[in-house]
Design a protein around this motif. Structure first.
Motif, PDB file in Angstrom:
ATOM      1  N   LYS A 105       0.306  -1.088  -0.203  1.00 15.54           N
ATOM      2  CA  LYS A 105       0.182   0.262  -0.211  1.00 15.54           C
ATOM      3  C   LYS A 105       1.205   1.427   0.154  1.00 15.54           C
ATOM      4  CE  LYS A 105      -3.920   1.963   2.304  1.00 15.54           C
ATOM      5  NZ  LYS A 105      -5.161   2.079   3.123  1.00 15.54           N
ATOM      6  N   THR A 106       0.608   2.261  -0.893  1.00 21.52           N
ATOM      7  CA  THR A 106       1.480   3.580  -0.667  1.00 21.52           C
ATOM      8  C   THR A 106       0.295   4.915  -1.282  1.00 21.52           C
ATOM      9  OG1 THR A 106       1.575   3.268  -3.193  1.00 21.52           O
ATOM     10  CG2 THR A 106       3.243   2.235  -2.953  1.00 21.52           C
ATOM     11  N   GLU A 107       1.151   6.091  -0.938  1.00 19.81           N
ATOM     12  CA  GLU A 107      -0.036   6.834  -1.365  1.00 19.81           C
ATOM     13  C   GLU A 107      -0.652   6.323  -2.222  1.00 19.81           C
ATOM     14  OE1 GLU A 107       2.786  10.541  -0.660  1.00 19.81           O
ATOM     15  OE2 GLU A 107       3.352   9.790   1.208  1.00 19.81           O
ATOM     16  N   TRP A 155      -2.710   0.975  -3.997  1.00 19.41           N
ATOM     17  CA  TRP A 155      -2.199  -0.257  -3.986  1.00 19.41           C
ATOM     18  C   TRP A 155      -0.519  -0.415  -4.920  1.00 19.41           C
ATOM     19  CZ3 TRP A 155      -1.664  -3.724  -0.086  1.00 19.41           C
ATOM     20  CH2 TRP A 155      -2.876  -3.377   1.298  1.00 19.41           C
ATOM     21  N   LYS A 156      -0.016  -1.449  -4.877  1.00 21.26           N
ATOM     22  CA  LYS A 156       1.417  -1.430  -6.264  1.00 21.26           C
ATOM     23  C   LYS A 156       2.355  -2.549  -5.676  1.00 21.26           C
ATOM     24  CE  LYS A 156       4.592   2.113  -7.108  1.00 21.26           C
ATOM     25  NZ  LYS A 156       5.836   2.658  -6.419  1.00 21.26           N
ATOM     26  N   CYS A 211       4.652  -5.608  -5.803  1.00 24.83           N
ATOM     27  CA  CYS A 211       5.470  -6.255  -5.741  1.00 24.83           C
ATOM     28  C   CYS A 211       6.205  -6.864  -6.861  1.00 24.83           C
ATOM     29  CB  CYS A 211       6.269  -5.975  -4.233  1.00 24.83           C
ATOM     30  SG  CYS A 211       6.599  -5.170  -2.796  1.00 24.83           S
ATOM     31  N   ASP A 236       9.176   1.640  -1.077  1.00 28.05           N
ATOM     32  CA  ASP A 236       9.203   3.149  -1.182  1.00 28.05           C
ATOM     33  C   ASP A 236      10.492   3.234   0.474  1.00 28.05           C
ATOM     34  OD1 ASP A 236       6.149   4.029  -2.492  1.00 28.05           O
ATOM     35  OD2 ASP A 236       8.019   4.374  -3.328  1.00 28.05           O
ATOM     36  N   ASN A 264       7.623   2.469   3.088  1.00 24.00           N
ATOM     37  CA  ASN A 264       7.144   0.792   3.153  1.00 24.00           C
ATOM     38  C   ASN A 264       7.656   0.065   2.464  1.00 24.00           C
ATOM     39  OD1 ASN A 264       3.856   2.627   3.382  1.00 24.00           O
ATOM     40  ND2 ASN A 264       5.035   3.661   1.903  1.00 24.00           N
TER      41      ASN A 264
END
Length: 361
Positions: free
Chosen positions: A17-19, A22-23, A25, A51, A54
């Motif tokens: 989870k990023t700003e 969801w990304k 991996c 990041d 994260n």
């Protein structure tokens, strides 16, 4: 947030989870193509960060799984490769269960039984070629894309082997003739979904078959230079004994073209009579008696006349076997994980036609 496919046990992807949301991996960068070798030296926990704020923690088992999956995907994308399996057997199941979904197909069996290695064994060569010929005549539309790729890869290896060893080119010519005839008929059915794959791929394959046929047509047999004992030096009774062990009339004719002595032996009426009696029942050849000019039965003409009406017996040095206890199809010398107390009593030899029939539903 895993991806759930047909198999609900699929592990799916790992997401962070990023700003921005969801990304997914990517555990390995493209530069690490040979990650499997590096994983052997890893014994501690691996930390992969997306990041600065994260991070996702992966243990060694996860990394090994990712490396294997990447290697498998890379292998599938290689169009020149063939599907290989560690086990050289396949479980033949014809109904769905909770553990197994769907049916065992002809294409799946074709991929699993390692025919690439089988053609290198002279005992299995004729068996594999006959099987490919039967598939070419009636089962091409049943092959999946992967099975088609394997089929033509094996066919390519067969042609190259014949070009190098000059072993039984007549058998391969018959196979290519049947395959090209079938493809010409099926390609005309464009738009009817008769073949899996793009029509241009099949046109290219047909052109390749025509090229192979031309190469075999121009094949020149290498003359063996040997100062030792040759076939012509054997006594007449030994040469006659060799001819009597042949089960194919064309092989007898071909051998008879080597020397005048062999030609005389290959024209023996008793030899062709024995061949007719071996392949055909008495009722069959009694219906097609062909007398010669002297009033005797011409057994040589009889053999080729009967061959047009009735199938001849097939002989192979080695065949696939089916275990009735385990329902597993396998090569006998590779074995299979049988649970029977006496596995040899459960084995049944499988002819090429029987192989095809096993996967007809």
């Amino acid at each position: 947030m895993p991806f759930l496919g047909q198999d609900w046990r699929s592990p799916g992807w790992r997401w962070v989870k990023t700003e921005d949301g969801w990304k997914r991996c990517e555990p390995f960068s493209p530069a690490l193509e040979d990650g499997n070798n590096q994983l052997n030296d890893i014994s501690h926990t691996v930390i992969i960060t997306g990041d600065d704020e994260n991070e996702e923690v992966y243990n060694t088992e996860d990394c090994e799984f990712a490396a294997k999956k990447r290697k498998k995907d890379h292998f599938r994308n290689n169009t020149d490769s063939q599907c290989f399996y560690r086990e050289k057997w396949i479980y033949v199941h014809k109904e769905s269960t909770k553990e197994r979904h769907g049916y065992c197909t002809l294409g799946e069996a074709f991929n699993r039984l390692d025919f690439s290695s089988a053609i290198q064994d002279i005992r299995r060569f004729n068996y594999v070629v006959k099987l490919l010929q039967l598939i070419a005549k009636s089962q091409l539309t049943s092959l999946s894309g992967a099975a088609q790729k394997n089929y033509f890869n094996i066919l390519d290896k067969i042609v190259q082997k014949v070009m190098e060893d000059q072993y039984n080119p007549r058998l391969i010519k018959d196979l290519l003739q049947d395959l090209s005839s079938t493809l010409c008929i099926l390609i005309r059915g464009v738009g009817k979904s008769v073949l899996v794959g793009n029509i241009n791929i099949w046109i290219c394959r047909l052109e390749t078959i025509l090229l192979w046929q031309q190469q075999l047509k121009n094949l020149q047999m290498n003359k063996q230079v040997n100062n030792g004992l040759t076939l012509s030096d054997l006594p007449l009774h030994m040469l006659n004994n060799i001819l009597y062990r042949f089960s194919d009339g064309w092989d007898i004719i071909t051998l008879g073209q080597v020397t005048p002595t062999l030609y005389m032996l290959s024209e023996d009426r008793q030899l062709w009579k024995k061949l007719c009696q071996y392949h055909f029942a008495e009722k069959q050849f009694c219906r097609h008696l062909i007398p010669s000019e002297k009033g005797h039965i011409d057994w040589k003409l009889m053999y080729f006349a009967l061959q047009k009406y009735y199938p001849i017996k097939e002989q192979y040095g080695d065949t696939l076997h089916f275990c009735r206890h385990c329902s597993i199809l396998f090569w006998k010398d590779t074995g299979h994980p049988c649970t029977a107390s006496d596995p040899n009593t459960c084995l049944t030899p499988v002819s090429p036609q029987h192989f095809i029939d096993l996967f007809k539903f």
